[in-house]
Motif scaffolding. Sequence first.
Motif, PDB file in Angstrom:
ATOM      1  N   ASP A 162      28.422  53.022 -31.175  1.00  0.00           N
ATOM      2  CA  ASP A 162      29.018  52.198 -30.162  1.00  0.00           C
ATOM      3  C   ASP A 162      27.792  51.456 -29.469  1.00  0.00           C
ATOM      4  OD1 ASP A 162      31.547  52.577 -30.484  1.00  0.00           O
ATOM      5  OD2 ASP A 162      31.643  54.186 -29.093  1.00  0.00           O
ATOM      6  N   ALA A 163      26.571  52.066 -29.249  1.00  0.00           N
ATOM      7  CA  ALA A 163      25.572  51.538 -28.386  1.00  0.00           C
ATOM      8  C   ALA A 163      24.513  52.402 -28.561  1.00  0.00           C
ATOM      9  CB  ALA A 163      25.958  51.839 -26.767  1.00  0.00           C
ATOM     10  N   LEU A 164      23.156  51.967 -28.079  1.00  0.00           N
ATOM     11  CA  LEU A 164      21.923  52.309 -28.057  1.00  0.00           C
ATOM     12  C   LEU A 164      22.071  53.838 -27.460  1.00  0.00           C
ATOM     13  CD1 LEU A 164      18.717  52.301 -29.006  1.00  0.00           C
ATOM     14  CD2 LEU A 164      18.537  50.833 -26.768  1.00  0.00           C
ATOM     15  N   MET A 165      21.371  55.009 -27.840  1.00  0.00           N
ATOM     16  CA  MET A 165      21.434  56.233 -27.286  1.00  0.00           C
ATOM     17  C   MET A 165      19.842  56.300 -26.716  1.00  0.00           C
ATOM     18  SD  MET A 165      22.815  58.864 -26.380  1.00  0.00           S
ATOM     19  CE  MET A 165      22.215  60.433 -25.318  1.00  0.00           C
ATOM     20  N   ILE A 166      19.922  56.437 -25.394  1.00  0.00           N
ATOM     21  CA  ILE A 166      18.483  56.563 -24.915  1.00  0.00           C
ATOM     22  C   ILE A 166      18.328  58.000 -24.334  1.00  0.00           C
ATOM     23  CG2 ILE A 166      17.056  55.490 -22.877  1.00  0.00           C
ATOM     24  CD1 ILE A 166      19.049  53.008 -22.828  1.00  0.00           C
ATOM     25  N   HIS A 167      16.958  58.493 -24.709  1.00  0.00           N
ATOM     26  CA  HIS A 167      16.554  59.786 -24.486  1.00  0.00           C
ATOM     27  C   HIS A 167      15.636  59.628 -23.506  1.00  0.00           C
ATOM     28  CE1 HIS A 167      16.308  64.282 -24.395  1.00  0.00           C
ATOM     29  NE2 HIS A 167      15.198  64.016 -25.259  1.00  0.00           N
ATOM     30  N   CYS A 168      15.637  60.322 -22.344  1.00  0.00           N
ATOM     31  CA  CYS A 168      14.705  60.436 -21.363  1.00  0.00           C
ATOM     32  C   CYS A 168      13.885  61.806 -21.289  1.00  0.00           C
ATOM     33  CB  CYS A 168      15.088  60.185 -19.899  1.00  0.00           C
ATOM     34  SG  CYS A 168      16.300  58.793 -19.777  1.00  0.00           S
ATOM     35  N   VAL A 169      12.832  61.777 -21.454  1.00  0.00           N
ATOM     36  CA  VAL A 169      12.075  62.945 -21.516  1.00  0.00           C
ATOM     37  C   VAL A 169      10.581  63.048 -20.505  1.00  0.00           C
ATOM     38  CG1 VAL A 169      10.673  62.350 -23.753  1.00  0.00           C
ATOM     39  CG2 VAL A 169      10.856  64.846 -23.162  1.00  0.00           C
ATOM     40  N   SER A 170      10.769  64.325 -19.949  1.00  0.00           N
ATOM     41  CA  SER A 170       9.601  64.365 -19.082  1.00  0.00           C
ATOM     42  C   SER A 170       8.524  65.409 -19.976  1.00  0.00           C
ATOM     43  CB  SER A 170       9.721  65.167 -17.730  1.00  0.00           C
ATOM     44  OG  SER A 170      10.429  66.342 -17.868  1.00  0.00           O
ATOM     45  N   PHE A 171       7.145  65.247 -19.715  1.00  0.00           N
ATOM     46  CA  PHE A 171       6.518  66.335 -20.339  1.00  0.00           C
ATOM     47  C   PHE A 171       4.858  66.252 -19.574  1.00  0.00           C
ATOM     48  CE2 PHE A 171       4.927  61.873 -21.853  1.00  0.00           C
ATOM     49  CZ  PHE A 171       3.631  62.025 -21.915  1.00  0.00           C
ATOM     50  N   GLY A 172       4.150  67.511 -20.169  1.00  0.00           N
ATOM     51  CA  GLY A 172       2.769  67.380 -19.447  1.00  0.00           C
ATOM     52  C   GLY A 172       1.934  67.025 -20.714  1.00  0.00           C
ATOM     53  N   PHE A 173       0.908  66.019 -20.454  1.00  0.00           N
ATOM     54  CA  PHE A 173       0.023  65.625 -21.130  1.00  0.00           C
ATOM     55  C   PHE A 173      -0.913  66.794 -21.727  1.00  0.00           C
ATOM     56  CE2 PHE A 173       0.543  61.452 -19.644  1.00  0.00           C
ATOM     57  CZ  PHE A 173       0.400  60.606 -20.707  1.00  0.00           C
ATOM     58  N   LYS A 174      -1.141  67.927 -20.916  1.00  0.00           N
ATOM     59  CA  LYS A 174      -1.904  69.161 -21.489  1.00  0.00           C
ATOM     60  C   LYS A 174      -1.170  69.715 -22.701  1.00  0.00           C
ATOM     61  CE  LYS A 174      -1.958  72.506 -18.714  1.00  0.00           C
ATOM     62  NZ  LYS A 174      -1.963  73.320 -17.469  1.00  0.00           N
ATOM     63  N   TYR A 175       0.181  69.287 -23.058  1.00  0.00           N
ATOM     64  CA  TYR A 175       0.770  70.207 -24.054  1.00  0.00           C
ATOM     65  C   TYR A 175       1.169  68.869 -25.162  1.00  0.00           C
ATOM     66  CZ  TYR A 175       1.613  73.563 -20.402  1.00  0.00           C
ATOM     67  OH  TYR A 175       1.480  74.632 -19.531  1.00  0.00           O
ATOM     68  N   GLY A 176       0.454  67.972 -24.995  1.00  0.00           N
ATOM     69  CA  GLY A 176       0.618  66.919 -26.108  1.00  0.00           C
ATOM     70  C   GLY A 176       1.936  65.723 -25.807  1.00  0.00           C
TER      71      GLY A 176
END
Length: 286
Positions: A162-176
């Motif tokens: 049906d459409a594009l699935m957009i996944h938002c993810v937060s992360f810490g640069f110290k973990y890559g």
Amino acid sequence: MEFLIVTGLSGAGKSRAIDALEDIGFYCVDNIPPKLITAFYELANQAKGSLSRVAVVTDIRGGDMFSSLFETLDELQSENKNYRILFLDANDYVLMNRFKETRRKHPLSENCLGSLEQAVKLERDVLKPVRERADYIIDTSYLSPAQLKERISSLFLGDSSDALMIHCVSFGFKYGIPAESDLVFDVRCLPNPFYVEELRNLTGLDEPVRSYVMKWEQTQGFIDRFLSLIDYMIPLYCNEGKSQLVIAIGCTGGHHRSVALAQLLYNHLLEADMRTSVNHRDIHKQ
């Protein structure tokens, strides 16, 4: 018919992914040789609706037979048989630890004289062209089984065409940086709640932290430009036919700024009736 080809690195979670797909109504077949995929596609298609959602797993366990995968994919495409590829990935350190914990033998260990590290690197090289053709990539390095199931459900519970699935993810640069990221935004330049004692042990999901992050002029300037850029780019990705877009937002530890802004983006996309999900990868890490 929705036809999904599941592949990826050994130990990256394909079995758990198949369990999750079965739970949401997919008919799943594990460890199918690539040369049989076209025949199985025809068989499932002839079921006239009783097999409307099908997932097959093919991977390096097939040995030399796996090399025929690209020929099979080209054949499916030339015959206008619609399919999508889900690729399960994880970083080398995590993969090696999983094999050590389970004491399982890597499928390529004999090719590498028993070296697990070399087997993982060889498999990654072999699978690189498949990863580049994948419609969906999930990095399971820091996902719990429950989080992986949630991610699978968010991708495939609806009609994925049906459409594009957009996944938002937060992360810490110290973990890559998350390996599956399409777009990465660094918000370490914004004021950090970590240095406010009463906010340090809270997260970006808590109102005091959100209020602190959002009150600054530089944050508001970033948000205006950030959301404007995302709104501009999404139709371009849709026109390209992209199935999944992973937008990663990182701060130092993945607790405060990145969480607040990933949640803001998620809410913004929901208000625009986009298919979207959110995951705060490092929010519980110390």
